[in-house]
Design an enzyme around this catalytic site. Sequence first.
Site, short mmCIF file in Angstrom:
data_model
loop_
_atom_site.label_atom_id
_atom_site.label_comp_id
_atom_site.label_asym_id
_atom_site.label_seq_id
_atom_site.Cartn_x
_atom_site.Cartn_y
_atom_site.Cartn_z
N ARG A 1 -3.17 11.69 -0.66
CA ARG A 1 -3.86 10.59 -1.46
C ARG A 1 -5.07 10.77 -2.32
O ARG A 1 -5.53 12.40 -2.43
CB ARG A 1 -5.30 10.61 -0.20
CG ARG A 1 -6.80 10.55 -0.32
CD ARG A 1 -7.39 9.69 0.32
NE ARG A 1 -7.22 8.66 0.99
CZ ARG A 1 -7.94 7.66 1.83
NH1 ARG A 1 -9.24 8.32 2.43
NH2 ARG A 1 -7.86 7.04 2.87
N HIS B 1 -2.59 0.84 -1.83
CA HIS B 1 -2.95 1.61 -0.36
C HIS B 1 -2.46 0.72 1.04
O HIS B 1 -2.85 0.03 1.29
CB HIS B 1 -4.54 1.60 0.32
CG HIS B 1 -5.49 2.37 0.80
ND1 HIS B 1 -4.30 3.10 1.88
CD2 HIS B 1 -6.50 2.06 1.23
CE1 HIS B 1 -5.03 3.58 2.47
NE2 HIS B 1 -6.66 2.92 2.31
N GLN C 1 -3.06 1.04 4.60
CA GLN C 1 -4.23 0.49 5.32
C GLN C 1 -4.09 -0.98 5.84
O GLN C 1 -3.87 -1.62 7.15
CB GLN C 1 -5.25 0.54 3.95
CG GLN C 1 -6.27 -0.19 4.28
CD GLN C 1 -6.69 -0.14 5.68
OE1 GLN C 1 -7.89 0.96 5.52
NE2 GLN C 1 -7.52 -1.01 5.97
N ASP D 1 -13.75 -6.31 0.42
CA ASP D 1 -13.70 -3.93 0.51
C ASP D 1 -14.89 -3.77 -0.54
O ASP D 1 -15.36 -4.40 -1.22
CB ASP D 1 -12.07 -3.78 -0.38
CG ASP D 1 -12.65 -2.57 -0.18
OD1 ASP D 1 -12.79 -1.08 0.94
OD2 ASP D 1 -11.47 -2.12 -1.76
N CYS E 1 -11.51 -3.20 5.60
CA CYS E 1 -11.01 -0.99 5.38
C CYS E 1 -11.65 -0.12 5.88
O CYS E 1 -11.45 0.63 6.73
CB CYS E 1 -9.87 -1.31 4.25
SG CYS E 1 -11.38 -0.49 3.20
N ARG F 1 -4.89 1.99 12.09
CA ARG F 1 -4.51 2.45 11.54
C ARG F 1 -3.61 3.74 12.51
O ARG F 1 -2.82 4.48 11.72
CB ARG F 1 -6.28 3.02 10.82
CG ARG F 1 -6.97 2.39 9.73
CD ARG F 1 -6.29 2.13 8.58
NE ARG F 1 -4.83 3.19 8.30
CZ ARG F 1 -6.19 3.31 6.73
NH1 ARG F 1 -7.38 3.81 7.24
NH2 ARG F 1 -5.29 4.89 5.89
N1 CP Z 1 -9.88 2.71 4.97
C1 CP Z 1 -9.56 4.21 4.30
O1 CP Z 1 -8.41 4.47 3.89
O2 CP Z 1 -11.24 4.95 5.08
P1 CP Z 1 -11.11 6.69 4.97
O3 CP Z 1 -11.39 6.52 3.19
O4 CP Z 1 -12.18 6.85 5.84
O5 CP Z 1 -9.66 7.33 5.41
N1 NVA Z 2 -11.01 0.06 -2.19
C1 NVA Z 2 -11.89 1.25 -1.32
C2 NVA Z 2 -10.99 1.58 -0.23
C3 NVA Z 2 -11.50 2.64 0.89
C4 NVA Z 2 -10.69 2.93 1.83
C5 NVA Z 2 -11.68 2.52 -2.08
O1 NVA Z 2 -10.37 3.13 -3.16
O2 NVA Z 2 -12.08 3.75 -1.70
#
Ligand code: CP
Ligand code: NVA
Length: 315
Positions: A101, A128, A131, A226, A267, A295
């Site tokens: 990440r 992502h 997701q 989102d 999400c 997930r």
């Molecule tokens: N949706 C998602 O990726 O959540 P987190 O940021 O908690 O991993």
């Molecule tokens: N768009 C959001 C998704 C979180 C899972 C972010 O990047 O924070």
Amino acid sequence: MRHLLTLEDWSAAQIAEAIAQARAVKAYPDRYADALRRKTLCMVFEKPSLRTRLSFEAGMNQMGGHAIYYDTSTSPAGAGKESIADTVRTMCRYVDIVMARLFKHEDLLEMARYATVPLINALTNYSHPGQILADLQTIEEHKGRLAGLKLAYLGDSFNNVTHSLLFACPKMGMHLLIGCPAGKDYEPAPAALTAAQADAARIGVRFAVTHDAAEAVRDADVVYTDSWMSYHVPKDKAAERRKIFGPYQVDGALMKQARPDAIFLNCLPAMRGMEQTAEVIDGPQSVVFDQAENRMHMHKALMLILLKAAGTLPG
Ligand code: CP
Ligand code: NVA
């Protein structure tokens, strides 16, 4: 080496395979209890997480393997002492599979250049994919199909989640409507738009970006939003973004424009009173915790598929 970097280069058949595998691990978890015995996952995190971290770690544990949480802020790379190339080449000598990440998508691509084990994108600023695979599983569970459904996405669309929806939905035969403010900082990136337009034309589904929230949502089977404050967005932008994205907030009135049996997705993490109201996310149409649960099933499926493709597991 097969990775999951973006859904742009995954075919409809590969996406369907991931959903089918996730459905199987969810229905029969005991059959997979030793499937990753003695395998190790390295989880590289530059940003916070609840769902992604816990679902990968629990999923690996449930399949007999082990997951290492690796926070880059305490790594030589994070301290500017080691390159991505050397980090990845070293890491791959210890573990069977890696998820990352990161802020910059380019850094993920740099990791992939040196990775000798499968690499999973667990969110970059650009996309992502894991997701959206879990989201498609969730939609299929609730609606019984994907093809022919209309998904409306509202809000911040220069966004990882939006881009992954653009790469996947038209390909899977879904109509996709994006409702967002005008401007390059709020609309999908040109490369994602081009990919969605090409897939929509090839498959014969509708794809459009509109600045009218009600038009986007009209007759939708799925309404998705989102955060307006993604992890990489500076906190001091909150007031400005609240104003810009305000007209795209999913509230009860907007949900009424969708089909009466429409489902609501986010999400997560979510802010009540920002991208949606509490009545929507806590209401009967919301499936956000099914979405969060999936997930884990999807991450288990992805590890199985990629480790098989790498020859690490029997086929
Ligand atoms: N949706 C998602 O990726 O959540 P987190 O940021 O908690 O991993
Ligand atoms: N768009 C959001 C998704 C979180 C899972 C972010 O990047 O924070």
